[in-house]
Design a protein around this motif. Structure first.
Motif, PDB file in Angstrom:
ATOM      1  N   THR A  84      12.138  17.459  30.172  1.00 30.40           N
ATOM      2  CA  THR A  84      13.064  18.315  29.442  1.00 30.40           C
ATOM      3  C   THR A  84      14.012  19.008  30.412  1.00 30.40           C
ATOM      4  OG1 THR A  84      11.349  18.703  27.782  1.00 30.40           O
ATOM      5  CG2 THR A  84      13.227  20.224  27.810  1.00 30.40           C
TER       6      THR A  84
ATOM      7  N   THR B 236      18.458  15.873  31.558  1.00 28.42           N
ATOM      8  CA  THR B 236      19.726  15.331  31.064  1.00 28.42           C
ATOM      9  C   THR B 236      20.825  16.377  31.057  1.00 28.42           C
ATOM     10  OG1 THR B 236      19.024  15.822  28.799  1.00 28.42           O
ATOM     11  CG2 THR B 236      18.598  13.597  29.632  1.00 28.42           C
ATOM     12  N   GLU B 237      20.453  17.649  31.167  1.00 24.56           N
ATOM     13  CA  GLU B 237      21.461  18.706  31.204  1.00 24.56           C
ATOM     14  C   GLU B 237      21.991  18.945  32.614  1.00 24.56           C
ATOM     15  OE1 GLU B 237      19.688  22.119  29.457  1.00 24.56           O
ATOM     16  OE2 GLU B 237      19.503  21.225  27.449  1.00 24.56           O
TER      17      GLU B 237
ATOM     18  N   GLY C  58      22.373  14.030  35.447  1.00 26.00           N
ATOM     19  CA  GLY C  58      21.471  13.562  34.418  1.00 26.00           C
ATOM     20  C   GLY C  58      20.135  13.054  34.927  1.00 26.00           C
TER      21      GLY C  58
ATOM     22  N   GLN D 133      21.283   9.222  32.371  1.00 27.52           N
ATOM     23  CA  GLN D 133      21.723   9.720  31.070  1.00 27.52           C
ATOM     24  C   GLN D 133      21.964  11.217  31.145  1.00 27.52           C
ATOM     25  OE1 GLN D 133      19.006   8.825  27.867  1.00 27.52           O
ATOM     26  NE2 GLN D 133      19.743  10.523  26.608  1.00 27.52           N
ATOM     27  N   THR D 134      23.136  11.644  30.671  1.00 29.56           N
ATOM     28  CA  THR D 134      23.440  13.069  30.550  1.00 29.56           C
ATOM     29  C   THR D 134      23.491  13.430  29.069  1.00 29.56           C
ATOM     30  OG1 THR D 134      25.836  12.693  30.545  1.00 29.56           O
ATOM     31  CG2 THR D 134      24.781  12.995  32.684  1.00 29.56           C
ATOM     32  N   THR D 135      23.736  14.688  28.790  1.00 23.96           N
ATOM     33  CA  THR D 135      23.748  15.121  27.390  1.00 23.96           C
ATOM     34  C   THR D 135      24.882  14.492  26.596  1.00 23.96           C
ATOM     35  OG1 THR D 135      25.028  17.058  28.047  1.00 23.96           O
ATOM     36  CG2 THR D 135      22.627  17.321  27.895  1.00 23.96           C
ATOM     37  N   ASP D 136      25.976  14.121  27.272  1.00 23.95           N
ATOM     38  CA  ASP D 136      27.124  13.605  26.539  1.00 23.95           C
ATOM     39  C   ASP D 136      27.710  12.351  27.147  1.00 23.95           C
ATOM     40  OD1 ASP D 136      28.076  14.757  28.823  1.00 23.95           O
ATOM     41  OD2 ASP D 136      29.750  15.806  27.868  1.00 23.95           O
TER      42      ASP D 136
ATOM     43  N   LYS E 289      31.910   9.047  29.354  1.00 30.27           N
ATOM     44  CA  LYS E 289      31.544   9.917  28.245  1.00 30.27           C
ATOM     45  C   LYS E 289      31.140   9.077  27.028  1.00 30.27           C
ATOM     46  CE  LYS E 289      32.346  13.899  30.204  1.00 30.27           C
ATOM     47  NZ  LYS E 289      31.231  14.834  30.495  1.00 30.27           N
TER      48      LYS E 289
END
Length: 635
Positions: free
Chosen positions: A439, A442-443, A447, A461-464, A624
């Motif tokens: 947890t 990814t923020e 990522g 992987q990132t949040t967006d 993105k």
């Protein structure tokens, strides 16, 4: 041979040869006069690159009748107070531009001062002055120059093509426009497409004008510069190393609002970007220096293109330090244009992708993406001449070797601390996507690692969105920064020569080297004077091993003569460290475990300059989610 006094017309033509080199020189002088007159809008019109027509109109203060008569005579100016050439606060001051132009072209001036009942006009053709005459003009000044060099036809042969001269005119107008964002500029003519840069408004007019001229892409990929030292204030914007160009045409320097092209500043800029850009790539910068006019001499060049600082090393040091600090603060930041290039490659309809009627993309047989990257970054791969010789970097035997084993220690501790302890042993074929994502990962900026593809690129992987990392380029930068840190913390190890190397030079070159002896000793080169025109080298940097001492010293002497700096030796040390980093980092083709990939991402986030490798290539690209969805027609 009898000595005689030259005529006024010949004198003016000689002066014109110094001031008026080409149409762009005329435009520069006329636009600078308009700025000095307080204009808020300046319109420029040209034809045939300025050879047949140049017209500059402004809404400035204008001139009175008597001032107009004097303005076309040599050494008549309103811009010097108390005849003090070291308190110049305007762009023009020599009083030579208008008479020089009038001596080689057909010059017409219309002007109206607010205190005059009407405008006045005067004409000069080939140095022959016409009488004053009333004219119709609401305010400001209009200067028209036709048939440049008609009075000296031989000089026409030295002008370039209309297109080249048009480009030079545009470039000089852009440079002045960058320095004065509160002034509106427009340029048009039958030889060009019309361009205009309205007066910038708002809280950041300088940034707005930069966006007008260099584009929003530069603004998005620029670092703000704001530094001061001992009365010299430096502001502006410097591009990220991954936002570079193939030439130096996009480097803009201003001293007290005056556009300049100064070798000292170019040298400082090269030094600031030395370890983040390949030598044949050039950064994009817009930098403004403000200092007391008495500390800079602007009267060293007839066209006022060069300046001379009273304390040149102070100015250079401020420039280098400010940009290096900005690069450190930028951290892992990389150019936003990298993602745009990747998306454009995907959208292209070349052999790599075909577009269906529905707008979706299907893969083809081409490999345009990789080829495009290879062309954009020619130094992405080791060159044939880059041979790795471990003997050159062997540790010293004696007790005074401060750098003994530093390379192995620095790289070994780095690997141990970050999960890279067994780099030479291929890891298991683990899939990061099979591991649960912690947890919050990814923020983070880069990522959470999800996969490794082609044993070369890490997908996170990132949040967006999605981040693609070049594992070798990224780790190469990390190791390089560790090695530089190790060099900075210790004195550079030196090896004493059994027999001093005597290098014979020109006497002035030997004197320059002797004056820089203390600076050279800091990077491991100990030398001293050995009679007139000779230098004795007693110690050399141990890191360089067996080296061509004669060639090194001569190169340093040449560098001092041209740039007044001796960065060549430090660049060689950095090059050695970069080579060690390249050979000591994670190679393409090596499988990495999930924890190794995550460790690499976290280290990139914490390491300065990790957004690009040692050659200026980007180490990561972010796509993105919205862009990916557009590729598949979801949006």
């Amino acid at each position: 041979m009898q000595v005689r006094q030259l005529g006024e017309q010949v004198i003016n033509q000689i002066a014109a040869g110094e001031v008026i080199e080409r149409p762009a020189s005329v435009i520069k002088e006329l636009v600078e006069n308009a700025v000095d007159a307080g204009a808020r809008n300046i319109e420029i019109v040209t034809a045939a690159g300025g050879k047949t027509l140049m017209r500059v109109a402004d809404d400035g203060e204008g001139m009175r009748q008597n001032d107009l008569k004097l303005a076309i005579r040599r050494h008549c100016t309103s811009k010097i107070s108390d005849d003090d050439l070291f308190d110049i606060r305007t762009l023009g001051f020599r009083g030579e531009a208008l008479p020089s132009i009038g001596s080689v072209a057909r010059l017409t001036i219309q002007t109206r001062h607010r205190e005059e009942d009407h405008a006045w006009a005067i004409a000069v053709e080939g140095g022959r002055e016409q009488p004053l005459a009333p004219a119709a003009r609401a305010g400001g000044t209009l200067v028209e120059v036709r048939d440049l060099f008609f009075a000296t036809p031989a000089r026409l042969k030295f002008l370039k093509s209309d297109r080249a001269e048009t480009s030079a005119v545009t470039d000089i107008v852009k440079r002045i426009a960058l320095a004065y964002p509160e002034v509106g500029f427009s340029i048009s003519g039958v030889d060009r497409q019309a361009q205009s840069w309205p007066a910038a408004r708002g809280n950041e007019p300088e940034l707005a004008r930069i966006a007008q001229i260099l584009g929003q892409e530069f603004v998005e990929n620029a670092m703000e510069i704001d530094a001061a030292r001992e009365g010299v204030h430096l502001t502006g914007f410097a591009g990220l190393p991954t936002h570079h160009r193939g030439n130096a045409q996009h480097q803009f320097f201003f001293v007290n609002g005056r556009p300049v092209k100064d070798k000292l500043l170019l040298s400082g800029l090269r030094g600031a970007y030395a370890d983040v850009l390949a030598r044949d790539r050039h950064p994009v910068v817009v930098l403004f220096f403000e200092l007391d006019p008495a500390q800079v001499d602007v009267n060293v060049h007839p066209a006022k293109a060069d300046v001379r600082f009273r304390d040149s090393q102070l100015v250079r040091g401020l420039l280098v330090g400010a940009i290096k600090q900005a690069l450190v603060q930028a951290g892992h930041r990389s150019s936003t244009s990298n993602a745009a290039v990747a998306l454009d490659a995907l959208r292209s309809q070349g052999p790599g992708f075909q577009t269906s009627a529905a707008g979706a993309y299907t893969p083809g047989q081409g490999n345009t993406g990789r080829n495009a990257q290879a062309q954009a970054y020619p130094h992405a791969r080791p060159q044939a001449g880059d041979r790795w010789n471990p003997e050159v970097f062997r540790p010293l035997e004696d007790d005074g070797a401060a750098m003994e084993g530093f390379a192995e220690t620095a790289q070994g501790s780095f690997r141990a601390q970050n999960g890279f302890a067994e780099m030479s042993v291929p890891s298991a074929d683990a899939r990061a996507h099979q591991e649960p994502v912690e947890t919050g990962k990814t923020e983070l900026p880069l990522g959470a690692a999800r996969a490794q593809v082609h044993e070369t690129y890490i997908i996170s992987q990132t949040t967006d969105g999605v981040v693609i990392v070049d594992q070798h380029a990224a780790h190469e930068r990390l190791v390089f920064e560790r090695l530089k840190e190790a060099l900075a913390k210790k004195d550079v190890a030196r090896q004493i020569l059994l027999i001093p190397e005597i290098v014979e030079l020109a006497e002035e070159d030997a004197l320059r080297l002797h004056e820089k002896a203390a600076d050279l000793e800091e990077v491991g080169l100990v030398l001293e004077a050995f009679g007139p025109g000779a230098i004795a080298v007693r110690e050399t940097p141990a890191l360089l091993g067996d080296m061509d001492i004669q060639g090194m010293v001569r190169n340093l002497a040449d560098e001092l003569a041209e740039w007044d700096t001796a960065d060549g030796l430090k660049e060689k040390l950095d090059h050695v460290a970069a080579t060690m980093a390249c050979h000591g980092s994670v190679r393409a083709g090596r499988r990495m475990r999930p924890e190794e990939m995550d460790a690499l991402l976290r280290d990139m986030e914490a390491t300065p300059k990790s957004g690009q490798c040692n050659h200026g290539r980007p180490t990561w690209v972010e796509l993105k989610l919205t862009d990916i969805e557009r590729l598949f027609g979801r949006k």
